[in-house]
Scaffold this motif. Structure first.
Motif, short mmCIF file in Angstrom:
data_model
loop_
_atom_site.label_atom_id
_atom_site.label_comp_id
_atom_site.label_asym_id
_atom_site.label_seq_id
_atom_site.Cartn_x
_atom_site.Cartn_y
_atom_site.Cartn_z
N GLN B 60 53.70 45.37 2.47
CA GLN B 60 53.51 44.17 1.67
C GLN B 60 52.02 43.93 1.48
O GLN B 60 51.22 44.36 2.30
N THR B 61 51.67 43.26 0.40
CA THR B 61 50.27 42.95 0.15
C THR B 61 49.86 41.77 1.02
O THR B 61 50.72 40.97 1.39
N PRO B 62 48.60 41.55 1.33
CA PRO B 62 47.50 42.47 1.08
C PRO B 62 47.50 43.64 2.07
O PRO B 62 47.75 43.43 3.25
N VAL B 64 45.69 46.37 4.36
CA VAL B 64 44.42 46.45 5.06
C VAL B 64 44.21 47.90 5.46
O VAL B 64 45.09 48.51 6.06
N ALA B 65 43.05 48.43 5.08
CA ALA B 65 42.79 49.86 5.32
C ALA B 65 42.84 50.17 6.80
O ALA B 65 42.10 49.57 7.60
N ASN B 66 43.70 51.08 7.20
CA ASN B 66 43.74 51.55 8.57
C ASN B 66 44.43 52.91 8.59
O ASN B 66 45.62 53.02 8.33
N ASN B 212 41.33 56.47 -3.05
CA ASN B 212 40.88 55.10 -3.28
C ASN B 212 41.72 54.13 -2.47
O ASN B 212 42.90 54.37 -2.24
N THR B 214 42.62 49.83 -2.23
CA THR B 214 42.45 48.42 -2.56
C THR B 214 43.50 47.66 -1.78
O THR B 214 44.38 48.27 -1.17
N ASP B 215 43.44 46.32 -1.81
CA ASP B 215 44.42 45.58 -1.02
C ASP B 215 45.79 45.52 -1.70
O ASP B 215 46.72 44.96 -1.17
N ALA B 216 45.90 46.11 -2.89
CA ALA B 216 47.20 46.14 -3.57
C ALA B 216 47.84 47.52 -3.57
O ALA B 216 49.06 47.62 -3.71
N ALA B 217 47.04 48.56 -3.45
CA ALA B 217 47.57 49.93 -3.50
C ALA B 217 46.50 50.89 -3.02
O ALA B 217 45.32 50.55 -3.00
N LEU B 240 52.12 51.75 -3.03
CA LEU B 240 51.96 50.37 -3.48
C LEU B 240 52.27 49.39 -2.35
O LEU B 240 53.00 49.72 -1.42
N GLY B 241 51.75 48.18 -2.47
CA GLY B 241 52.21 47.08 -1.65
C GLY B 241 53.05 46.19 -2.54
O GLY B 241 52.61 45.81 -3.62
N ILE B 242 54.29 45.91 -2.12
CA ILE B 242 55.18 45.07 -2.92
C ILE B 242 55.79 44.03 -1.99
O ILE B 242 56.16 44.35 -0.86
N ASP B 243 55.89 42.79 -2.45
CA ASP B 243 56.35 41.74 -1.55
C ASP B 243 57.85 41.52 -1.54
O ASP B 243 58.35 40.75 -0.73
#
Lengths: 331, 568
Positions: B60-62, B64-66, B212, B214-217, B240-243
């Motif tokens: 789910q968004t956001p 976080v890079a890990n 790449n 981002t906090d969305a994908a 993707l991040g989807i809620d």
């Protein structure tokens, strides 16, 4: 001067109480974040290795000190601008998460709220002015829209306009297919953001405009029976002048103070809208934090909301004191 | 699961056979086996141009890079996509493991050590070779926490020996299939292995490299130096991040998504649009836990074994599956091994699968044989105690709640009174940990591979439980408070051997005992529904060809599938 001093003292005490409650409340909730995190992993069907358990312990096991020590550290950190690190979104600092989400929320929810307010007050004023005529027939319709749950409304809009007709995108704040690397300063990106914000904004406006219309219409009706409106009409002033400068102007006052409070709450985001559209914003941070007992994130979001609502109220208070002498005398 | 030494020969052959059978459609046609000619060092190849594969792994968004495989919040692409274990295990069917970073392994006769032969010529995506140092580091660093690994040593430039302090056969999957091989020249420099986020060009051996974020994908591109010649054959994947599930479904309908595993009550709506669909059952069995052991402090009618058996036959699992689980579940086994995968371990004399329909008459007979008598109100009684229990499920878990309501009605026909109660997730976890419950609707953690050992050890042995009122330790999951010496002994015996017959004998003892005592009422295996774009991509697992567990959220399996896909 004494009035302003009193108001300021009042707000400082309120702020202290709110921030302290903000510290206390999450800790009074039942359950602990570690088991909830493990349960979430399990329910998703992941493998839990001893290594994973160790890692979870390292990240979740930080809070051993007493409540008092934690409380003083908490205040200290607030003044340093350090809101801690989120455990469910590890290793993102809470302040980063909030400040990445805030611009989206303020722009989309803020603009939608203002559009909804202007639209609602205008329609309401006109319906009240023409009360009892066909124009007043808009009121039952508005009540209907107002009573539709936002969640359902948004899903219907997506099913019809985004999936069925394909006019709008389904998720996101911008096109994830065109901008792999994230936000950039280009006209194409701005267009993408506007395009993606349109449907969420429309749903917010449609869902909230009814409240403003109803409030304004009723206020308008009672204002129009005031003596000064009757006098204005008796003097033979033009209808448009009576409408704008005598009736609508006075009737809009309660709606305006309502707007102040609503704008204060804009920073809390629109939880359901963000979920349905997967739109970036503060609301989902809040709901995630509460569901997963992410204390640092919860406190951070609550702090921002508290401070903004108090600030909005404070400004409203000051303005009221300025334009209405009675407010100053009675305190 | 394999006899010592024999495995070494069997593996590459099996792997080649598997790959030939599965991927004849591959345009590149490369062999995935560990043949000597397949050096890997000069296997640079760039896939042809094609669309980005867009997938959702449940994030789910956001975001976080890990990308640290030791972090609990690691993102899916890191597991299997960037970091690989020694072998790939198929969690859906008992096919032989496919060698990844390893070329082959050999167990000691007594299970006290394991020799790992590294795939010759394999490199990190920064161009450095994978060395014995890296393998040793990957099994002994602070992040992996393997208390049964005593030491690791390099036997030669290509071989590492892991020494254990106890026979480690039962940890085979952990060692070979779930321990990620990380570069010592990166992870060795880090102060804290758990809190390291590893976001700057993560260095791994896997088929993909981070591009790449981002906090969305986030996107990853094919690793041009991947050891498996000709793979991956797709050039870019986007996670993707989807809620919400509803958005996922809409994205599929409008052709904006290519691969996701998610719950859709009516899959026809998506398959009608030309999407591929495969349903597999989760290894985790859905069960009704009972606090079964009066000796450890459990109270209530369910502590009587006759009650549990009567309960088992009085419920109508078909009806529950149809009405509460949309018909997506598959029957589980009272042996707690997974039907359709673990038949080799199921003992004779214990039913392979749960009864599917209700038998109230049988239930009544069991109750009467157990000394219960039917009371005036139609509910059994014994020594003044009514056959009445409270069944608890979690608020908002709709399938479990609906199932519990059905059980209330079904149990009544057999003279059992079940009261359904919903609690918050917090209360639910607390009840299970302390044992202060009668029955809860829940699930056990099954085994990812075809060997039920860990579920027996973790959920049925005395050392994995505590008396009622004392909270279970973090790794203890014997929620039923079950304690049976015969089971404890058999579990110990199973850990000491790698001989399939000895193991099967130990498992038979366990299964007979747990079927007789029935501390958990076995119900179903939940269904996982995976949808995929078969018009643009080829090489997906299908019902008839399940070469990998197809779930998009299962990092290693999904990454293996992605590495096998081709453009159509």
């Amino acid at each position: 001067m004494k009035y302003y001093l009193r108001r300021i003292t009042f707000y400082i005490i309120t702020l202290w109480a709110a921030v302290s409650l903000n510290f206390l409340l999450p800790r009074l909730m039942p359950g602990d974040p570690r088991t909830i995190f493990m349960e979430a992993l399990l329910r998703r069907g992941g493998d839990i290795t001893p290594a994973m358990e160790h890692s979870v312990d390292v990240i979740f096991g930080a809070e051993d000190s007493s409540m008092w020590t934690q409380y003083w550290q908490y205040w200290g950190n607030i003044f340093k601008g350090d809101l801690g690190v989120s455990i469910t979104k590890f290793p993102a600092p809470v302040s980063d998460l909030i400040f990445q989400a805030l611009p989206w929320t303020i722009c989309l929810v803020g603009i939608a709220t203002i559009i909804s307010f202007i639209l609602g007050v205008t329609i309401g004023a006109y319906a009240g002015w023409k009360r009892g005529t066909a124009a007043d027939g808009i009121i039952p319709f508005m009540t209907l829209i107002q009573s539709v749950p936002y969640f359902w409304l948004a899903l219907v809009f997506i099913a019809v306009f985004a999936v069925g007709l394909g006019w709008f995108p389904i998720i996101g704040g911008y096109s994830l297919r065109d901008f792999y690397a994230g936000p950039e300063w280009s006209w194409a990106f701005v267009k993408s953001v506007l395009y993606h914000g349109l449907l969420p904004a429309i749903t917010i406006v449609v869902a909230s405009v009814g409240g403003w219309v109803l409030g304004m219409r009723n206020m308008m009706v009672s204002t129009m029976s005031e003596d000064y409106v009757v006098t204005a009409e008796a003097k033979g002033l033009k209808q448009s002048r009576v409408f704008t400068w005598y009736a609508a102007r006075n009737a809009a006052l309660p709606s305006l103070s309502g707007l102040g409070i609503t704008l204060g709450f804009v920073v809390a985001g629109s939880i359901v809208m963000e979920q349905v559209f997967t739109y970036p914003g503060v609301g989902k941070l809040l709901i995630n934090a509460v569901q997963n007992k992410d204390y640092a994130l919860m406190q951070g979001v609550f702090l921002i909301i508290t401070v903004t609502v108090l600030a909005a109220n404070f400004i409203m208070d000051l303005i009221y004191g300025l334009i209405d002498p009675r407010a100053r005398a009675n305190v | 699961m394999f006899a010592p030494k024999r495995w070494k020969k069997a593996l590459p052959v099996a792997a080649i056979a598997l790959s030939m059978g599965l991927f004849t459609a591959c345009s590149s046609g490369g062999s995935t086996g560990a043949t000597p000619s397949d050096g890997g060092a000069e296997s640079g190849s760039t896939p042809e141009d094609g669309p980005t594969l867009v997938m959702w792994a449940g994030s789910q968004t956001p975001l976080v890079a890990n990308f640290n495989p030791y972090a609990p919040t690691v993102l899916h692409a890191a597991l299997g996509g960037i970091y690989q274990p020694l072998y790939f295990y198929n969690k859906a069917e008992p096919t032989p493991p496919v060698p990844l970073v390893a070329e082959s392994v050999e167990w000691a006769e007594d299970g006290m050590y394991l020799d790992i032969h590294i795939r010759p010529g394999i490199e990190w995506n920064d161009g450095q070779p994978v060395t014995t140092e890296d393998i040793i580091f990957s099994f002994t660093n602070e992040g992996v926490q393997m208390d049964y690994v005593d030491s690791a040593e390099a036997l030669d430039d290509n071989t590492v020996r892991l020494n254990f302090n106890t026979p480690a056969y039962t940890n085979e999957f952990s060692l070979l299939g779930a321990t990620y091989i990380v570069p010592k020249h990166v992870f060795g420099e880090v102060d804290d292995l758990v809190t390291f986020a590893n976001t700057d060009n993560p260095v791994g051996t896997g088929p993909f490299m981070l591009e790449n974020f981002t906090d969305a994908a986030y996107t990853a591109v094919a690793n041009p130096n991947y050891w498996d010649e000709g793979h991956p054959a797709i050039n870019r994947v986007q996670w993707l991040g989807i809620d919400g599930n509803a958005s996922g479904e809409s994205m599929f309908k409008t052709g904006q998504m290519d691969y996701a595993t998610m719950f859709i009550p009516h899959p026809d709506q998506l398959t009608d649009t030309g999407l591929g669909y495969v349903k597999v059952s989760s290894p985790n069995p859905v069960v009704i836990m009972t606090c079964s052991n009066a000796d450890l402090g459990c109270t209530g009618a369910q502590t009587d074994v006759a009650f549990r058996h009567a309960f088992d036959v009085v419920i109508d699992r078909d009806e529950i599956n149809e009405k509460a689980f949309y018909g997506l579940s598959t029957p589980a086994s009272p042996t707690f091994a997974k039907p359709g995968r673990d038949e080799q371990w199921m003992a004779e004399g214990v039913p392979e699968k749960n009864p599917t329909t209700a038998d109230p008459e049988e239930a009544k007979k069991i109750m009467e044989d157990g000394g219960w008598t039917l009371g005036a109100d139609g509910i059994y009684e014994k020594d003044g105690q009514r056959a009445a229990v409270t069944l608890v499920s979690v608020e908002g878990w709709g399938d479990n709640n609906a199932a519990s309501e059905l059980i209330v009605a079904q149990a009544k026909k057999g003279g059992l009174e079940v009261t359904h109660q919903t609690v918050t997730l917090d209360q639910f976890t607390d009840m299970r940990l302390t044992g202060e419950y009668e029955m809860v609707f829940s699930a056990l953690v099954g085994t990812p591979i075809s060997d039920p050992y860990t579920i027996y050890r973790n959920c049925f042995t005395t050392s994995f439980t505590q008396p009622v009122g004392t909270s279970l330790e973090p790794n203890q999951t014997n929620y039923a408070r079950y304690s049976n010496e015969a089971v404890d002994e058999a579990v110990k015996a199973a850990a000491m051997t790698n001989d399939p017959e000895e193991k099967a004998a130990a498992y038979a003892t366990i299964q007979e005992n747990i079927y007789a005592d029935m501390p958990y009422i076995s119900m179903f295996h939940g269904g996982n529904q995976t949808f995929y774009n078969q018009t643009e991509f080829d090489g997906w697992p299908t019902e008839s060809d399940l070469y990998a567990f197809p779930a998009s959220w299962d990092g290693i399996s999904a990454a293996y599938i992605l590495s096998q896909l081709t453009y159509k």
